[in-house]
Design an enzyme around this catalytic site. Structure first.
Site, PDB file in Angstrom:
ATOM      1  N   VAL A 185       0.802  -1.228   0.000  1.00 39.24           N
ATOM      2  CA  VAL A 185       0.000   0.000   0.000  1.00 39.24           C
ATOM      3  C   VAL A 185       0.835   1.279   0.000  1.00 39.24           C
ATOM      4  O   VAL A 185       0.307   2.364   0.191  1.00 39.24           O
ATOM      5  CB  VAL A 185      -1.002   0.027   1.189  1.00 39.24           C
ATOM      6  CG1 VAL A 185      -2.001  -1.102   1.059  1.00 39.24           C
ATOM      7  CG2 VAL A 185      -0.286  -0.043   2.526  1.00 39.24           C
ATOM      8  N   LYS A 186       2.124   1.169  -0.233  1.00 35.56           N
ATOM      9  CA  LYS A 186       2.952   2.366  -0.244  1.00 35.56           C
ATOM     10  C   LYS A 186       2.975   3.018  -1.644  1.00 35.56           C
ATOM     11  O   LYS A 186       2.497   2.431  -2.612  1.00 35.56           O
ATOM     12  CB  LYS A 186       4.377   2.018   0.220  1.00 35.56           C
ATOM     13  CG  LYS A 186       4.444   1.542   1.685  1.00 35.56           C
ATOM     14  CD  LYS A 186       3.843   2.542   2.658  1.00 35.56           C
ATOM     15  CE  LYS A 186       4.333   2.389   4.090  1.00 35.56           C
ATOM     16  NZ  LYS A 186       3.796   1.230   4.820  1.00 35.56           N
TER      17      LYS A 186
END
Ligand SMILES: *Cc1c(COP(=O)(O)O)cnc(C)c1O
Length: 400
Positions: A185-186
């Protein structure tokens, strides 16, 4: 913020290169790998793009934080000052080395308050670790000054802030060592992965060896390599690095899209006089991964958070009530719930958490909402979202 939204043929091609030879390991197998060195190439890209001398890929951002501290010689009983608002990984990584996380208040930057840091310094303090949460930064000039005065290391947890800059320099490259995460999710993702960056060549060599069992990487026969010191396995695989290699080349594009979406939302919310925005230190430029703002009080923030969800505006976090990112809900840390006995240093070092309160952090986190900026939105979607946010928050304020 999430790069996974843009998984494309670029990523598929890089992964295919690795699958075509079957060499999934970043070291060795020179003859079999048909010239593919995805981890090495990604390290080179990070060095070039972030303007830093050395980048070492590792298996995760959590590993990056542990490796950063280890390469700088931080271990048993050493105190690392860090903020109350972070991801649990940041203190886990400190404790893995037997060091003690000393949590201190944040300010309106949503990161370390330099005054609180100064008060927390003891003879055991070895490092200050700002965590650049939600795409923006701590006041690095103030923190660097404190580090210089007290002879401490500055370790940047920039896991949530790749692409942001301070006085023209990439976050993560300003302190002695910096850490990035490339989890799913970065801003850019490897699936799982992380990086340690530094301009210090000794630390870079330590990171290279330590993340691979202490192997010195001399020669071409891995079995014949020496071990100047003990290490662990924090290696990234070639498959993960391949995905990151495609993603890192798109970082400028990702940041530009984030900035455009952020700007539309911010301009809309600026019409609401009760809203104030997170402070960005002078000389800082956010990565625009989140838009973070404050409501006048805790109750309004709670109502606004609930109302936004009900209105279908997803991805706005009220971290005060969140289990992952704020001290209020970290009972497992406060009560030191571990599967195994921990050292006396860590036990003693964490006793302060039984009694310490963080009113100043509560004051900011209680009133804060941080809204994730997605890459895949169309301009029309961002505008509709902006209108919906303004209407929802105005209604919550009017009903007060
Ligand atoms: C994501 C994150 C980490 C840990 O990264 P992983 O790759 O998930 O292990 C550490 N610190 C912060 C601030 C993060 O957001």
């Amino acid at each position: 913020m999430p790069g996974f939204e843009f998984f494309s043929d670029l990523e598929r091609q890089e992964v295919h290169d690795v699958l075509s030879t079957g060499v999934l390991m970043r070291y060795g197998f020179d003859a079999m790998r048909n010239g593919h060195w995805k981890a090495k190439e990604l390290e080179q890209e990070l060095e070039n793009r972030l303007h830093v001398k050395h980048a070492q890929l590792v298996a995760s951002g959590t590993a990056a934080v542990s490796v950063s501290l280890a390469v700088a010689g931080i271990g048993a009983g050493d105190e690392v000052i860090m903020p109350t608002f972070t991801f649990v990984a940041s203190f886990e990584a400190v404790m893995m080395l037997g060091a003690v996380p000393v949590l201190v208040d944040i300010d309106d930057t949503l990161t370390l308050d330099p005054a609180a840091v100064e008060k927390a310094i003891t003879l055991k303090t070895k490092a200050i670790m700002p965590v650049h949460m939600c795409g923006s930064m701590a006041n690095l000039e103030a923190l660097q000054g404190i580090c210089n005065t007290h002879n401490l290391l500055l370790i940047e947890d920039a896991c949530q802030a790749i692409g942001a800059t301070y006085n023209g320099k990439a976050l993560g490259t300003i302190g002695d060592v910096g850490c990035f995460s490339f989890d799913f999710v970065k801003t850019i993702t490897c699936g799982e992965g992380g990086a340690v960056v530094t301009n210090n060549s000794a630390y870079a060599t330590h990171a290279d060896h330590y993340s691979d069992h202490g192997h010195d990487h001399v020669g071409t026969d891995r079995g014949a390599e020496g071990h100047p010191f003990l290490g662990y396995n924090f290696r990234i695989s070639e498959l993960n690095a391949a995905v990151g290699l495609a993603q890192v080349k798109r970082l400028p594009e990702f940041i530009a899209i984030q900035k455009a979406h952020y700007t539309i939302l911010r301009e809309a919310l600026s019409q609401i006089p009760e809203i104030t925005f997170r402070a960005v230190p002078e000389g800082g430029e956010e990565s625009y991964a989140f838009l973070s703002f404050f409501l006048p009080d805790l109750n309004l923030a709670r109502y606004a958070s609930k109302a936004l969800k009900e209105a279908g505006v997803d991805g706005c976090f009220h971290y005060y009530d969140n289990n992952w990112h704020y001290i209020r809900k970290w009972e497992h840390l406060k009560d030191l719930k571990t599967l195994y006995p921990v050292s006396a240093e860590v036990k003693d070092g964490l006793k302060y958490l039984q009694t310490k309160t963080f009113e100043q952090s509560d004051h900011y986190i209680g009133r804060n909402l941080s809204c994730l900026i997605k890459l895949s939105w169309t301009e029309a979607e961002v505008k509709a979202r902006a209108a919906s946010m303004v209407a929802t928050i105005n209604a919550v304020i009017a009903a007060r």
